[in-house]
Scaffold this motif. Structure first.
Motif, PDB file in Angstrom:
ATOM      1  N   VAL A  32       5.509   7.292  12.570  1.00  0.00           N
ATOM      2  CA  VAL A  32       4.070   7.068  12.674  1.00  0.00           C
ATOM      3  C   VAL A  32       3.722   5.749  11.979  1.00  0.00           C
ATOM      4  CG1 VAL A  32       1.782   7.963  12.134  1.00  0.00           C
ATOM      5  CG2 VAL A  32       3.622   9.554  12.693  1.00  0.00           C
ATOM      6  N   VAL A  33       3.066   4.862  12.701  1.00  0.00           N
ATOM      7  CA  VAL A  33       2.534   3.630  12.123  1.00  0.00           C
ATOM      8  C   VAL A  33       1.080   3.877  11.743  1.00  0.00           C
ATOM      9  CG1 VAL A  33       1.881   1.228  12.611  1.00  0.00           C
ATOM     10  CG2 VAL A  33       4.110   2.102  13.346  1.00  0.00           C
ATOM     11  N   LEU A  34       0.742   3.549  10.495  1.00  0.00           N
ATOM     12  CA  LEU A  34      -0.575   3.849   9.943  1.00  0.00           C
ATOM     13  C   LEU A  34      -1.325   2.552   9.665  1.00  0.00           C
ATOM     14  CD1 LEU A  34       0.723   6.532   7.422  1.00  0.00           C
ATOM     15  CD2 LEU A  34      -0.492   7.001   9.561  1.00  0.00           C
ATOM     16  N   VAL A  35      -2.538   2.455  10.206  1.00  0.00           N
ATOM     17  CA  VAL A  35      -3.347   1.245  10.060  1.00  0.00           C
ATOM     18  C   VAL A  35      -4.629   1.609   9.318  1.00  0.00           C
ATOM     19  CG1 VAL A  35      -4.339  -0.738  11.248  1.00  0.00           C
ATOM     20  CG2 VAL A  35      -2.423   0.490  12.294  1.00  0.00           C
ATOM     21  N   HIS A  36      -4.783   1.081   8.115  1.00  0.00           N
ATOM     22  CA  HIS A  36      -5.899   1.460   7.248  1.00  0.00           C
ATOM     23  C   HIS A  36      -7.206   0.788   7.663  1.00  0.00           C
ATOM     24  CE1 HIS A  36      -5.990  -2.464   5.215  1.00  0.00           C
ATOM     25  NE2 HIS A  36      -4.670  -2.419   5.171  1.00  0.00           N
ATOM     26  N   GLY A  37      -8.258   1.087   6.915  1.00  0.00           N
ATOM     27  CA  GLY A  37      -9.576   0.550   7.196  1.00  0.00           C
ATOM     28  C   GLY A  37      -9.932  -0.671   6.382  1.00  0.00           C
ATOM     29  N   TRP A  38     -11.183  -1.105   6.558  1.00  0.00           N
ATOM     30  CA  TRP A  38     -11.719  -2.287   5.897  1.00  0.00           C
ATOM     31  C   TRP A  38     -11.557  -2.181   4.382  1.00  0.00           C
ATOM     32  CZ3 TRP A  38     -16.724  -2.437   3.192  1.00  0.00           C
ATOM     33  CH2 TRP A  38     -17.104  -3.731   2.800  1.00  0.00           C
ATOM     34  N   ALA A  39     -11.025  -3.239   3.778  1.00  0.00           N
ATOM     35  CA  ALA A  39     -10.909  -3.345   2.326  1.00  0.00           C
ATOM     36  C   ALA A  39     -10.147  -2.174   1.706  1.00  0.00           C
ATOM     37  CB  ALA A  39     -12.294  -3.474   1.685  1.00  0.00           C
ATOM     38  N   GLN A  40      -9.077  -1.745   2.371  1.00  0.00           N
ATOM     39  CA  GLN A  40      -8.177  -0.745   1.803  1.00  0.00           C
ATOM     40  C   GLN A  40      -6.741  -1.244   1.947  1.00  0.00           C
ATOM     41  OE1 GLN A  40      -8.592   2.061  -0.053  1.00  0.00           O
ATOM     42  NE2 GLN A  40     -10.706   1.333  -0.196  1.00  0.00           N
ATOM     43  N   THR A  41      -5.756  -0.386   1.720  1.00  0.00           N
ATOM     44  CA  THR A  41      -4.353  -0.757   1.896  1.00  0.00           C
ATOM     45  C   THR A  41      -3.598   0.429   2.480  1.00  0.00           C
ATOM     46  OG1 THR A  41      -3.411   0.054  -0.196  1.00  0.00           O
ATOM     47  CG2 THR A  41      -4.544  -2.090  -0.265  1.00  0.00           C
ATOM     48  N   GLY A  42      -2.325   0.201   2.799  1.00  0.00           N
ATOM     49  CA  GLY A  42      -1.493   1.278   3.312  1.00  0.00           C
ATOM     50  C   GLY A  42      -1.253   2.387   2.315  1.00  0.00           C
ATOM     51  N   ALA A  43      -1.532   2.132   1.031  1.00  0.00           N
ATOM     52  CA  ALA A  43      -1.329   3.156   0.007  1.00  0.00           C
ATOM     53  C   ALA A  43      -2.306   4.316   0.131  1.00  0.00           C
ATOM     54  CB  ALA A  43      -1.453   2.532  -1.379  1.00  0.00           C
ATOM     55  N   VAL A  44      -3.321   4.178   0.971  1.00  0.00           N
ATOM     56  CA  VAL A  44      -4.317   5.242   1.112  1.00  0.00           C
ATOM     57  C   VAL A  44      -3.733   6.481   1.796  1.00  0.00           C
ATOM     58  CG1 VAL A  44      -5.228   4.541   3.390  1.00  0.00           C
ATOM     59  CG2 VAL A  44      -6.748   5.649   1.721  1.00  0.00           C
ATOM     60  N   TRP A  45      -2.636   6.299   2.534  1.00  0.00           N
ATOM     61  CA  TRP A  45      -2.084   7.400   3.329  1.00  0.00           C
ATOM     62  C   TRP A  45      -1.098   8.236   2.524  1.00  0.00           C
ATOM     63  CZ3 TRP A  45      -4.342   7.772   8.017  1.00  0.00           C
ATOM     64  CH2 TRP A  45      -4.869   6.599   8.597  1.00  0.00           C
ATOM     65  N   ASP A  46      -1.064   9.542   2.795  1.00  0.00           N
ATOM     66  CA  ASP A  46      -0.078  10.446   2.203  1.00  0.00           C
ATOM     67  C   ASP A  46       0.229  11.539   3.214  1.00  0.00           C
ATOM     68  OD1 ASP A  46       1.611  11.867   0.565  1.00  0.00           O
ATOM     69  OD2 ASP A  46       0.003  12.811  -0.597  1.00  0.00           O
ATOM     70  N   LEU A  47       1.277  11.305   4.007  1.00  0.00           N
ATOM     71  CA  LEU A  47       1.648  12.230   5.081  1.00  0.00           C
ATOM     72  C   LEU A  47       3.134  12.540   4.959  1.00  0.00           C
ATOM     73  CD1 LEU A  47      -0.324  10.430   7.925  1.00  0.00           C
ATOM     74  CD2 LEU A  47      -0.887  12.669   6.957  1.00  0.00           C
ATOM     75  N   PRO A  48       3.515  13.421   4.035  1.00  0.00           N
ATOM     76  CA  PRO A  48       4.933  13.627   3.698  1.00  0.00           C
ATOM     77  C   PRO A  48       5.764  14.254   4.807  1.00  0.00           C
ATOM     78  CG  PRO A  48       3.538  15.225   2.563  1.00  0.00           C
ATOM     79  CD  PRO A  48       2.615  14.227   3.180  1.00  0.00           C
TER      80      PRO A  48
END
Length: 254
Positions: free
Chosen positions: A27-43
Motif C-alpha cells: 500500500v502506498v500512502l499519500v498524506h495531506g496538506w502540511a503533514q508527513t508519511g509518519a501520520v500513518w499506522d497500518l501494521p
C-alpha cells in the motif's frame, strides 16, 4: 520502519517510509496538506508512506502548482514499490488525481480516497471545504498558532499526544510550501470518470475540513466506486476509527 529516498523528475528526492510485514498487501500512502508519511499506522499492510515534496524528510524542490510534477512524484514512488494499492488522505487525493491525469492507473491495483479532495479552486465540487478549513485560511499558511488550532480542530476526538504530533509535523512545513499547495486551480471530472480499478471512498460524516459532499462527488464519478461514510467521524478516519479503516482497506487492497 526503513526510510529510503526516490528521485523525482528534476532531481529532487522524496522520502519513503517503508514498514510492515513482507508478503502483506503493498500500500502506498499519500498524506495531506502540511503533514508527513509518519501520520500513518497500518501494521497489517506492507506500507510505503511518502513524504510529499517540501514535507517531512523530502526535499523542497520544483513547481508546486504544476499537476504534471505531482504526477511524476507519485509515479517515481510507484516505480520504486511496484504495483500497489494507493491511498490518499485529504490533499493526497488531489495528488492521486494528478497522477491519474498523466499516467492513468498504471502501477495502481486499487484506490482509496480518505477525507480527500480530488479538485482544487473556487467552485470546484471535488474540493469543497468545511468551516474548520475555511477558518484556518489564510492564517495557517504563515501563523503557527493558527495551524495548531487547525490541527486540534480537524479531528477533535484525537488524544492530545496525537494532536501534538500532527501540529509538530505541520509547523515543520515552511510557509512557502503551505501556501503554494493552495495556489492551484484543477478540475478532475474527466480523470475520475476514467478510473478502471477498484476504488473505495471513505469520509467522516462530521468532517469540517473537507466537506462530505466532495466524497459524494468523487464516488459518483468513479465507475463502480464504493462510498463508505463513517458516522461520528471527522477528518482523520484512519486515526479516529483505525479498526474499521483497516478492515475496509483489507477488502480492497490488492
Amino acid at each position: 520502519m526503513q526510510l529510503t529516498h526516490v528521485t523525482a523528475t528534476g532531481g529532487g528526492r522524496l522520502a519513503v517510509r517503508e514498514s510492515g510485514p513482507v508478503g502483506a498487501p503493498p500500500v502506498v500512502l499519500v498524506h495531506g496538506w502540511a503533514q508527513t508519511g509518519a501520520v500513518w499506522d497500518l501494521p497489517d499492510f506492507h506500507t510505503y508512506a511518502v513524504d510529499l515534496r517540501g514535507h517531512g524528510e523530502s526535499e523542497d524542490f520544483g513547481d508546486y502548482r504544476d499537476s504534471s510534477r505531482w504526477a511524476a512524484d507519485l509515479k517515481a514512488v510507484l516505480d520504486h514499490t511496484g504495483p500497489a494499492t494507493v491511498v490518499g488522505w485529504s490533499y493526497g487525493g488531489l495528488v492521486i488525481a494528478d497522477h491519474l491525469r498523466f499516467h492513468g492507473t498504471a502501477g495502481i491495483t486499487a484506490l482509496v480516497f480518505v477525507s480527500a479532495i480530488t479538485e482544487i479552486g473556487r467552485g470546484r465540487p471535488g474540493g469543497e471545504t468545511g468551516p474548520v478549513m475555511r477558518d484556518a485560511l489564510p492564517g495557517a499558511i504563515t501563523d503557527d498558532a493558527v495551524m495548531a488550532t487547525f490541527c486540534a480542530a480537524m479531528a477533535p476526538v484525537l488524544p492530545a499526544e496525537t494532536v501534538t504530533k500532527l501540529t509538530a509535523a505541520a509547523i515543520s512545513v515552511s510557509p512557502k510550501v503551505r501556501g503554494e499547495l493552495f495556489r492551484r486551480d484543477v478540475g478532475s471530472a474527466d480523470v475520475l470518470k476514467a478510473v478502471d480499478v477498484p476504488t473505495l471512498v471513505v469520509h467522516g460524516t462530521q468532517d469540517e475540513v473537507v466537506a462530505p459532499a466532495a466524497a459524494e462527488y468523487s464516488a459518483a464519478l468513479i465507475p463502480g466506486a464504493e462510498l463508505s461514510l463513517y458516522p461520528d467521524t471527522a477528518h482523520a478516519p484512519f486515526l479516529e476509527r483505525p479498526e474499521r479503516f483497516a478492515a475496509d482497506l483489507l477488502r480492497v487492497a490488492r
